[in-house]
Design an enzyme around this catalytic site. Structure first.
Site, short mmCIF file in Angstrom:
data_model
loop_
_atom_site.label_atom_id
_atom_site.label_comp_id
_atom_site.label_asym_id
_atom_site.label_seq_id
_atom_site.Cartn_x
_atom_site.Cartn_y
_atom_site.Cartn_z
N LYS A 72 0.86 -1.20 0.00
CA LYS A 72 0.00 0.00 0.00
C LYS A 72 0.88 1.23 0.00
O LYS A 72 1.79 1.34 0.84
CB LYS A 72 -0.84 0.04 1.27
CG LYS A 72 -1.82 -1.06 1.35
CD LYS A 72 -3.12 -0.61 0.79
CE LYS A 72 -3.97 -1.84 0.57
NZ LYS A 72 -4.95 -1.74 -0.42
N LYS A 102 -12.45 -7.27 -8.31
CA LYS A 102 -12.92 -7.62 -6.97
C LYS A 102 -14.39 -8.01 -7.11
O LYS A 102 -15.28 -7.15 -7.12
CB LYS A 102 -12.80 -6.41 -6.03
CG LYS A 102 -11.35 -6.04 -5.66
CD LYS A 102 -11.37 -4.94 -4.61
CE LYS A 102 -10.04 -4.77 -3.91
NZ LYS A 102 -9.09 -3.94 -4.63
N ASP A 122 -0.22 -0.14 -4.56
CA ASP A 122 -1.62 0.30 -4.62
C ASP A 122 -1.77 1.65 -3.92
O ASP A 122 -1.60 1.75 -2.71
CB ASP A 122 -2.51 -0.75 -3.94
CG ASP A 122 -3.99 -0.42 -4.07
OD1 ASP A 122 -4.33 0.57 -4.74
OD2 ASP A 122 -4.81 -1.18 -3.51
N ASP A 150 -8.30 -0.48 -10.83
CA ASP A 150 -9.09 -1.21 -9.83
C ASP A 150 -10.40 -0.43 -9.65
O ASP A 150 -11.43 -0.82 -10.21
CB ASP A 150 -8.29 -1.33 -8.52
CG ASP A 150 -9.07 -2.00 -7.40
OD1 ASP A 150 -10.20 -2.46 -7.64
OD2 ASP A 150 -8.56 -2.08 -6.26
N GLU A 209 -1.36 0.36 -8.80
CA GLU A 209 -2.81 0.50 -8.93
C GLU A 209 -3.24 1.93 -8.64
O GLU A 209 -2.91 2.46 -7.58
CB GLU A 209 -3.55 -0.44 -7.96
CG GLU A 209 -3.31 -1.90 -8.23
CD GLU A 209 -3.92 -2.81 -7.16
OE1 GLU A 209 -4.91 -2.42 -6.52
OE2 GLU A 209 -3.39 -3.91 -6.98
#
Ligand SMILES: O=C(O)CCC(=O)C1=CC=C[C@@H](O)[C@@H]1C(=O)O
Ligand SMILES: [Mg+2]
Length: 324
Positions: free
Chosen positions: A135, A237, A163, A215, A192
């Site tokens: 992250k 997702k 991300d 995403d 991302e």
């Protein structure tokens, strides 16, 4: 002879799981059980707070209406269903029909949102391709750049998935890029959603040579999968996207456009996560899915996750809120 049940679950989370602006203390959702003669199929319906547009309550009500019709012999019409409901019901139906292969891909991309040293240890132990997800965008962009360099220097064959969850302005994103040495940029498999808008993210990819993945954008109104310079992957997702059929359509479109498709978790319980591992093995073979979220829980549900020692709550102990 058809019958169906809807269970309600609540699972404790590990302390300190933060979703955007709130702490997630308990994960809540529904499990649907479909039966037809001897066959049985399960599906999990669990909107993720701050990510799903629907609430748990709304999803449960819609699931009951659709199950009511199904139990009377109608087909499940998921065309207008909320994403989490479409995912859970389509998964249960697929399992009922024996359509979901049993083998799963349980080799996850280890997720680091805390201490980078923990991730180094896990990567050392990881067999095969070394893929990890970090992250970024939560602290200083400069720190993110330094951490990225550190990983690539420590493990030269690493394929990092970063991300940023749309956290950066173009200037912040540039600050990050400035700190990642040019020779290290290839160690980033993709980043991302670096910027607040897809247009800024595209410009960032083209200016820096750092590949990006969609995403949040996959869930934007009117999104179409297409090959664009600097875009290498889409993250799917299912709980946030919709039915299994819609997810498979996205995977196929990604592959046709030369993009990687990564099946990823929306923090489902071990029941849903196992099904995502099976979906990933089936539809995205050879691609490590983004499913390292069991560590965020303090308990599992019904189906244990391989290698996880957390206590397992079984379905029979849950409250059945609806059945027919
Ligand atoms: O994608 C992965 O590898 C794991 C899933 C993951 O990182 C997330 C799932 C759901 C919500 C977020 O907390 C987070 C994300 O930002 O993508
Ligand atoms: Mg994300």
């Amino acid at each position: 002879m058809r019958s169906a049940k809807l269970y309600q679950y609540q699972l404790p989370m590990d302390s300190g799981v933060i979703l955007r602006n709130q702490r997630l203390v308990t994960r809540e959702g529904w499990v649907v059980e479909l039966r037809d003669g001897e066959a049985v199929g399960y599906g999990e319906i669990a909107p993720l707070p701050e990510f799903s547009r629907e609430t748990t309550q709304q999803a449960g009500e819609q699931a009951q209406q659709l199950l009511e019709a199904w139990s009377q012999g109608d087909n499940l019409d998921l065309s207008q269903a909320l994403p989490s409901v479409a995912f859970g019901l389509s998964m249960a139906q697929l399992e009922l029909a024996g359509g979901l292969p049993a083998d799963g891909n349980y080799q996850v991309a280890p997720l680091c949102s805390g201490d980078p040293d923990d991730l180094i240890v896990r990567l050392d132990e990881m067999p095969g391709e070394k893929v990890a997800k970090i992250k970024v965008g939560m602290y200083e962009a400069v720190r993110d750049g330094i951490v990225t360099n550190m990983f690539i220097e420590a493990i030269p064959e690493i394929r990092l998935r970063l991300d940023a969850n749309r956290q950066w302005t173009p200037i912040k994103a540039q600050q990050f890029a400035k700190y990642v040495k040019p020779e290290h940029r290839a160690g980033i498999a993709f980043l991302e959603e670096p910027c607040k808008t897809p247009a800024d993210s595209l410009a960032f990819a083209q200016e820096t040579g750092i590949n990006i993945a969609w995403d949040e954008t996959v869930r934007d109104e009117g999104f179409e999968v297409k090959a664009e310079p600097g875009v290498v992957a889409i993250i799917i997702k299912p709980t946030l996207v919709g039915s299994v059929q819609r997810c498979i359509e996205l995977v196929n479109q990604a592959h046709a456009a030369g993009l990687t498709a990564v099946i990823s978790s929306s923090i489902e319980s071990s029941l849903g996560l196992n099904q995502l591992a099976r979906l990933a093995a089936w539809q995205t073979p050879g691609e490590i899915p983004g499913l390292d979220t069991m560590q965020l829980f303090a308990a599992q549900l019904e189906t244990p996750w391989p290698g996880c020692n957390l206590p397992v709550t079984s379905l029979v102990t849950l409250e059945v809120v609806w059945q027919k």
